[in-house]
Design a protein around this motif. Structure first.
Motif: not given
Ligand code: MG
Ligand code: ADP
Length: 150
Positions: A41-43, A59-61, A78-80, A104-106
């Motif tokens: 996801k972050t990639t 980077t993953s926040p 957004i990484d929830a 948006i991740e998660w």
């Molecule tokens: Mg991630």
């Protein structure tokens, strides 16, 4: 067309896919990235940032649930992940505007941030370096974007 599947065989190929998404995307679009930890996801988000000409490393926040990057248009990442079970108004709406792209991740933990029209990208880990991306779209603009990704 409402669904499309693309496989990549390296991190660089996933960056390229993200670049293509960013270049074809319209301001205001929202992308939901689904997949386990380590899926990519972050990639993919890094590739989207590259496509917007963003030089800062994405980077993953983890500690910042929202990070904003400035490129040809803003990128709201957004990484929830850490918001599981948190049901409160985060006030993010104030920061997100329709002049940028939102990733948006998660997203299941922040349903209030998901508009009716959006693109869902489900990422499956096939092997160490291969991933399957399945795109689902809601909304005409997103269907056009999907056509361009084919
Ligand atoms: Mg991630
Ligand atoms: P997530 O955000 O989904 O937890 P990350 O993007 O942080 O996942 O991590 C994905 C990891 O898998 C990275 O270390 C990346 O280099 C690696 N990887 C290997 N092959 C691929 C690929 N084809 N696409 C994306 N990432 C890949």
């Amino acid at each position: 067309m409402k669904e499309l599947t693309i496989e990549t065989y390296s991190r660089d190929e996933t960056h390229d896919l993200g670049r293509r998404i960013a270049q074809a995307a319209k301001p205001g679009m929202v992308f939901l990235l689904d997949g386990d930890l380590g899926a990519g996801k972050t990639t993919l988000t890094q590739g989207i940032a590259m496509g917007l000409g963003i030089k800062r490393n994405v980077t993953s926040p983890t500690f910042n649930i929202l990070k904003i990057y400035h490129g040809t248009m803003p990128l709201y990442h957004i990484d929830a992940y850490r918001l599981e079970g948190v049901h409160q108004d985060l006030g993010f709406d104030e920061f997100l505007d329709d002049g940028g792209l939102t990733v948006i991740e998660w997203s299941e933990y922040v349903p209030q941030l998901v508009p009716p029209c959006h693109m869902t990208i489900t990422i499956e880990l096939l092997e160490e370096n291969s991933r399957r991306f399945t795109f689902h779209v809601e909304g005409e603009e997103y269907e056009k974007l999907l056509e361009e990704l084919k």
